[in-house]
Design a protein around this motif. Sequence first.
Motif, mmCIF file in Angstrom:
data_model
loop_
_atom_site.group_PDB
_atom_site.id
_atom_site.type_symbol
_atom_site.label_atom_id
_atom_site.label_comp_id
_atom_site.label_asym_id
_atom_site.label_seq_id
_atom_site.Cartn_x
_atom_site.Cartn_y
_atom_site.Cartn_z
ATOM 1 N N ILE A 289 51.372 42.302 41.342
ATOM 2 C CA ILE A 289 51.533 42.908 39.518
ATOM 3 C C ILE A 289 50.426 43.364 39.441
ATOM 4 O O ILE A 289 49.934 43.895 38.659
ATOM 5 N N ARG A 290 49.918 41.882 39.161
ATOM 6 C CA ARG A 290 48.817 42.055 38.701
ATOM 7 C C ARG A 290 47.158 43.143 39.299
ATOM 8 O O ARG A 290 46.564 43.771 38.316
ATOM 9 N N GLU A 291 47.482 42.867 40.706
ATOM 10 C CA GLU A 291 46.563 43.914 41.573
ATOM 11 C C GLU A 291 46.665 45.429 40.966
ATOM 12 O O GLU A 291 45.808 46.161 40.928
ATOM 13 N N SER A 292 47.970 45.363 41.102
ATOM 14 C CA SER A 292 48.193 46.909 40.599
ATOM 15 C C SER A 292 47.978 47.891 39.484
ATOM 16 O O SER A 292 47.576 48.384 39.461
ATOM 17 N N CYS A 293 48.818 46.602 38.509
ATOM 18 C CA CYS A 293 48.336 46.886 36.968
ATOM 19 C C CYS A 293 46.338 47.691 36.347
ATOM 20 O O CYS A 293 46.242 48.282 36.824
ATOM 21 N N PHE A 294 46.024 46.294 37.146
ATOM 22 C CA PHE A 294 44.321 46.686 37.014
ATOM 23 C C PHE A 294 44.049 47.514 37.438
ATOM 24 O O PHE A 294 43.018 48.289 37.335
ATOM 25 N N ALA A 295 44.457 47.841 38.575
ATOM 26 C CA ALA A 295 43.772 49.327 39.091
ATOM 27 C C ALA A 295 44.129 50.381 38.313
ATOM 28 O O ALA A 295 43.413 50.554 38.411
ATOM 29 N N ASP A 296 45.817 50.596 38.101
ATOM 30 C CA ASP A 296 45.625 51.845 37.600
ATOM 31 C C ASP A 296 44.369 52.068 36.290
ATOM 32 O O ASP A 296 44.770 53.011 35.889
ATOM 33 N N ILE A 297 44.835 50.606 35.574
ATOM 34 C CA ILE A 297 43.907 50.523 33.932
ATOM 35 C C ILE A 297 42.278 51.122 34.229
ATOM 36 O O ILE A 297 42.098 51.923 33.029
ATOM 37 N N ALA A 298 41.539 50.197 35.099
ATOM 38 C CA ALA A 298 40.496 50.376 35.456
ATOM 39 C C ALA A 298 39.944 51.057 36.168
ATOM 40 O O ALA A 298 38.222 51.142 36.344
#
Length: 643
Positions: A289-298
């Motif tokens: 989840i952390r990876e998917s979330c940060f990827a979409d944000i940054a």
Amino acid sequence: MAIMEIPRRETAALPATPRRAMARIFSPSNSTSPISSFSSHFTSPKSSNTTSEPMMDENIEKAEAMITKWDVKGSTFAKFTSLFQENRKEAKDFVNCVKDLRRAMHFLVSERASAGKLVRAQNLMQMSMQRLEKEFYQILSANREYLDPESVSSRSSTISRSLSATSDDEDDYSSDHEIQRVGDKISEVERLSVLAMSDLRLIADCMISTGYGKECLTIYKIIRRSIVDEGLYRLGIERYSSSQINKMNPSALEHQTKSWLNGIKIAVKTLLHGERFLCDHVFSSSEAIRESCFADIAKEGATNLFRFPELVAKSKRWPEKVFLLMDLYEAISDLWPETESIFSFESISSVKSQACSSLHKLSDSVRTLLTDFESSIQKNSSKVPVPGGAIHPLTISVLNYVSSLANYSGVLSDIIAGSASPTQLPLPESYFESPTVNEMPTSAVSVRLAWIILVLLCKLDSKANFYNDTALSYLFLANNLQFVGKKVCATSLKCLLGDDWTVKLDRKVKLYAANYELMAWNKVFSCLPEKSQEDMSPDTVKTYFRQFKAAFDEAYRKQKSWVVPDGKFRDDIKLSIKSKLVPVYREFYNTHIEVLKGDRTLKLVRFSPDNLGNYLSDILQGTAVLESSSSSLSTSRASRWLP
């Protein structure tokens, strides 16, 4: 504050076989709301021998009382009040009730309980998720000041310790005790940051574990991506296309590059680092989840951030652009450890790839510009001699350029390491005593800069041939090499080229100065006898005085228009001439002046030994363009870059 419209999970009518329907709801592979990749978070709690249906019914009853109290569609109080802001102890109880409700629902499904109980529990679950969605959004929105990347990033170490303390004992979460346990070392802003981050993590863990991770992530991504995009824009990081960069004139591109350089450090060390830290904490329960979330944000913003230098590197070239490119290269290189750490996830490795691509393109462009610069020196076609043998504008511009390159020796060392050796260029190895091919400094940067200067010296040697007067051509070479040596010794070039280089250059300067002196004054010296004889006839004496006067007048007239811009160098040359000429003339004058006394031809004796030195003081001050004016003329376009 207006509340964001949050996606709702509608309560659909259950099929005729409710137990099977509820089993599908609790099956990660069939759930319509949870993200399939996060299914590992939605697992059934471990069974307990003490679990009973009355106990589960009691859990549902308690959950219903708490959840309905805070139903977002219920009372006005519940609709417009934040649970976590109003009562953090009750907020903790609310989350615990949701966990108990989840356990009860698993039990009911496993025990094939009545459809009515399952429908009731499912409705309560959806009601609780709507409340947590709203709380999640409100915390993110209301605490932007305490969750902005700058605050989070600058206080990450302190916040990490505080967050670690809060996670040690979940019972302390209900109040500020977990912050107080850390002590009074953290500020009010840090305290509020810790509380907000802890609340977000608690809600995220709860929603993900109950299969509502998608709703939680959607809210988080929308809000946090807008913060990252806005932060980059405020830092002057804009999205440019290749055609837009190519259309910029040098001044506009310089301005935009400076803006990027001013913002890159803050963007990486503060904005993106803070965002990664926040994301890692809020979704600490799942790396996926952390990876998917940060990827979409940054990912998009960071890729655009590191793409700009590549666009600049590929745009049209001009000599001074090399300094912009090296500034860009240095900025990315300095931030590489942070870049690797922030974008360590595989899904955002393309950001690191973009940074590497920009470094590669910048290196290629710098090497090309250096080669172009060397070529431009060789191709300089000006055939007009500089008046008075002064400093050639090419000498000034090249030395300014090379001395500025020397200030980037660290960056240049990385860029030109392994590049083609300058010894492959078609220049005579024996032209200049130092540095010759075999005597050049050992470092790649030193070799390259020494070679550029050698290219210049070869060009100056050819330009000296444009003077009709051989003496003036030697003075021209002496002036220009002296300028080179002075510039080298006054800048960081001296450390790069070394003492041997400067000593041998100075030796060459003195040789050219001696050649000038010999060629310019040999005729004057030849007008005086090597040794004065007292029995010389008056006619012979008159002839010597007449010839000396004519030769000195000619030399004085010409050299009064010649110039040595450097005051000390000029004084040294004149002192050398005076020390050789005046004593010889004084001896001849004192020996034979009596012969001409009373003779009308005494007017032939124009110079006394004393005023001969005064005449020499007037030479080499000429009307030619001096160093200062030459410098301003030749470097006006590059004045922003070259000293």
